[in-house]
Design a protein around this motif. Structure first.
Motif, short mmCIF file in Angstrom:
data_model
loop_
_atom_site.label_atom_id
_atom_site.label_comp_id
_atom_site.label_asym_id
_atom_site.label_seq_id
_atom_site.Cartn_x
_atom_site.Cartn_y
_atom_site.Cartn_z
N GLY A 27 75.55 87.66 -50.82
CA GLY A 27 75.63 87.32 -49.39
C GLY A 27 76.61 86.19 -49.11
O GLY A 27 77.30 86.19 -48.10
N ASP A 28 76.67 85.22 -50.02
CA ASP A 28 77.58 84.09 -49.83
C ASP A 28 79.04 84.56 -49.74
O ASP A 28 79.88 83.89 -49.15
CB ASP A 28 77.45 83.09 -50.99
CG ASP A 28 76.23 82.18 -50.86
OD1 ASP A 28 75.52 82.25 -49.84
OD2 ASP A 28 76.00 81.37 -51.79
N ARG A 68 69.41 82.24 -47.97
CA ARG A 68 70.36 82.20 -46.87
C ARG A 68 71.23 83.47 -46.93
O ARG A 68 71.25 84.19 -47.94
CB ARG A 68 71.24 80.96 -46.99
CG ARG A 68 72.20 81.06 -48.17
CD ARG A 68 72.82 79.73 -48.43
NE ARG A 68 73.82 79.80 -49.48
CZ ARG A 68 74.25 78.74 -50.17
NH1 ARG A 68 73.75 77.55 -49.93
NH2 ARG A 68 75.17 78.87 -51.11
N ASN A 69 71.95 83.68 -45.86
CA ASN A 69 72.88 84.83 -45.81
C ASN A 69 72.20 86.17 -46.07
O ASN A 69 72.78 87.07 -46.67
CB ASN A 69 74.04 84.63 -46.80
CG ASN A 69 75.07 83.62 -46.29
OD1 ASN A 69 75.22 83.43 -45.08
ND2 ASN A 69 75.79 82.98 -47.19
N ILE A 361 78.45 80.22 -45.31
CA ILE A 361 77.01 80.27 -45.03
C ILE A 361 76.86 80.67 -43.57
O ILE A 361 77.02 79.86 -42.66
CB ILE A 361 76.33 78.93 -45.35
CG1 ILE A 361 76.59 78.59 -46.83
CG2 ILE A 361 74.83 79.03 -45.09
CD1 ILE A 361 76.11 77.24 -47.26
N SER A 362 76.58 81.94 -43.35
CA SER A 362 76.55 82.49 -41.99
C SER A 362 75.16 82.48 -41.39
O SER A 362 75.01 82.53 -40.17
CB SER A 362 77.06 83.93 -42.00
OG SER A 362 78.28 84.02 -42.67
N ARG A 363 74.16 82.49 -42.24
CA ARG A 363 72.78 82.55 -41.76
C ARG A 363 71.89 81.64 -42.58
O ARG A 363 72.04 81.55 -43.79
CB ARG A 363 72.20 83.96 -41.97
CG ARG A 363 72.90 85.07 -41.28
CD ARG A 363 72.28 86.41 -41.74
NE ARG A 363 72.97 87.54 -41.14
CZ ARG A 363 72.72 88.01 -39.93
NH1 ARG A 363 71.77 87.45 -39.18
NH2 ARG A 363 73.39 89.03 -39.45
#
Lengths: 402, 402
Positions: A27-28, A68-69, A361-363
């Motif tokens: 995800g990163d 995260r992400n 880091i979007s989320r």
């Protein structure tokens, strides 16, 4: 700017630490990671923490650190409707990852062969504790247990100590890294050939591979490492390699030419040890002689003296002081992000830069099932169908201000 | 059977541990790794070992552990002819990796911009100690130093200890894994878009990211970890999480329901601790009470009792006993390969399986410049030219029985 894994969809059945760290790494770099959580309660890690304390009432720092992400969907995987949702998600997924004990995914109806029949190009990674079968198959596979079986706990500390564990999840984290290594190689291969595959990683093999140099030495030199009786930093190394008390903290000295070291310490009598074999054989004696001297000045004073002689030296930080370290500040290692419930939280940034496709880091870590409705919409469910799934208790959706 | 990275060519300028481990991981999955070694003496690691002992007279176990699946070319990189060879190799390379201190590759004429001008699609990874710039730029960046600055040395052992280093190259190895993660993502992206890029990793950021959960906890719960005064396995955990002496060795107990634990230990008086806060606050007291009991039976006896209750328990292996562990034998973790000078050597296998493109150990670590002539032939040099390069001391070629 683009991200390297944009367009890659990961269906993530993992929980606790090793699996979630692996999928977070995907995800990163831009993969769309859909975290499939247990209906009702979600990832077990949401219920675990340190010091019996929580972030913003009931958020787990352990869970938040590794998720995260990701988007979360919380589904009753044992229901027919739940299975249908997941099989539908498999159709467009590129990667599936799971870290249950071997056999669980098969029993739930999500084994590799089943999912491959739905999506022949799928890349499916299973991460277990001990391996896919063998004598430890039914045993719990957990980080500290694997640190122990892999011998890692016998490499640190002193020979008068019992086993000394590393106080972070060594084996979980290394196997997460190895799983990402295998998954990305498989994605690259699939991009070239169109062929998917099954990957099986495990904590034990990763923990041993991580000590590859140490095992190579033991097995091919026929001599094993003996821990020192001092602060020497590796059981195979001689003085001065280790950590030393100063008048106000600690310094670390890595491999440094002995003659220069003696100059820095200002005690000519130490010159007699100037021979590699002696520095190894008498490492404890030498260690304490050095430390008697390092205790007489501050860490900063020693850094100035020793760095001036190009000796390999550094200070020692406590974990809580790391974020104030000038190089850490310069590297922007820690960044602030917003979490819907916890507000501002501090997280560790992606540990490398990529000039064309930087990590991002979007989320923040998701609330339980937070993205279920939007994910269901994306695969064609209507709002009415989604409402029915929620009221029939097939999906769990945590919302703010509920 | 195919390998995932077949057809990928890596030009490898790395030395010592972190860089060579990274490129070895690429070679393990089939990349053609061309190790560029210093003219004359090669990788500095060839001259370093443990215990002042060598494999087959003068081979370093440290070097051998991280350089399988590579071909070696040893070139005078400062000569015009040497530069020409390397620029020619860059033309057809996919990945370049280096781990000199920042600025060295530029000074040698092999910086990213220079190589990108030759091959615009190149993926170029630089791995440094502290980062690409900043206050520690000119300081030596080495594993033990980074374990110290990143706080990792303050997570193990007891609060009465000084810093306790992990006795394997934690930061080097983690940054190697992170570098491979970034390189493979970049290769995947390039396969989709045709665009190469520059990657910069460093030991310090990797060491901190490896402790992500611990830093998240400290920074967002506002409480730091305190090491125990016993064998508890993580500074944030309560009893019984830790390692305990038995009558003939040690066992490790991970998170286990306390009531069952008390049953296994057979001392009802321990039931009073059955509360998470108490298990944390009185962890040292509880630890020693448990250990007084574990000392009364053998490791095998405890395993039988505790595994029978589904408690999370394992034995502790010394490193030299790991290869006799039944699960390690079952997993075929160690394999034998042939080395031209050392004969049979034992190495650690690739730590995961891939069903379509398994990892493979195709070559032992190379002799210095062993493959120089064949590599030069591949890029169009004639036998006469190769002979001239060798006699003019531009390339070094180590041969058997020389």
């Amino acid at each position: 700017m683009k991200q390297a894994l944009e367009g890659v969809k990961v269906l993530d059945f993992t929980q606790l630490l090793q699996g979630p760290y692996a999928t977070q790494m995907l995800g990163d770099l831009g993969a769309d990671v859909i975290k499939v959580e247990r209906h009702g309660s979600g990832d077990i890690y949401r219920g675990m923490t340190f010091f019996n304390k929580w972030v913003a009432e009931d958020e787990s720092p352990c869970f938040m650190a590794w998720n995260r992400n990701k988007r979360s969907i919380s589904v009753d995987v044992k229901s027919e409707e739940g299975k249908k949702i997941l099989y539908k998600l498999v159709e467009t997924a590129d990667v599936v990852m799971e870290n249950f004990r071997p056999g669980v995914m098969e029993r739930l109806g999500f084994g590799y062969e089943t999912l491959k029949a739905i999506n022949p190009k799928i890349i499916y990674c299973s991460a277990s504790g001990w391996g896919d079968d063998g004598p430890y198959l039914t045993r719990p596979g957990q980080d500290l247990l694997v640190q122990s079986v892999s011998g890692a706990v016998m490499t640190s500390g002193k020979s008068t100590d019992g086993p000394v564990a590393l106080g972070t999840a060594l084996c979980d984290q290394v196997n997460a890294l190895n799983s990402v290594y295998a998954i990305l190689a498989a994605l690259f291969y699939r991009e070239r050939t169109g062929i998917g595959q099954e990957i099986k990683s495990n904590l034990l093999s990763s923990a041993i591979a991580f000590q590859m140099q140490d095992f190579f030495t033991i097995q091919n030199l026929g001599q094993t490492f003996t821990r020192p009786n001092s602060g020497i930093g590796h059981p195979g190394n001689g003085a001065p390699f280790g950590t030393y008390e100063t008048s106000d903290g600690y310094i670390t000295i890595a491999m440094s030419p002995w003659h220069k070291m003696v100059t820095a310490l200002g005690d000519e009598s130490l010159e007699v040890y100037n021979d590699p074999q002696t520095l190894y054989d008498k490492r404890d004696e030498i260690y304490y002689k050095i430390e008697a001297i390092t205790k007489t000045k501050t860490t900063d004073e020693w850094l100035e003296i020793m760095l001036g002689l190009d000796l390999w030296v550094s200070k020692v930080n406590n974990q809580e002081d790391v974020e104030q370290d000038p190089q850490v500040i310069h590297n922007k290692t820690f960044v602030d992000i917003e979490h819907p419930k916890a507000g501002n939280v501090k997280v560790t940034n992606i540990p490398f830069t990529m000039s064309e496709t930087p990590g991002k880091i979007s989320r923040p870590s998701p609330m339980l099932g937070e993205h279920g409705p939007e994910i269901l919409q994306e695969i064609g469910y209507s709002q009415d169908e989604i409402n029915a799934l929620e009221s029939n208790n097939i999906i769990t959706v945590e919302r703010l201000n509920k």
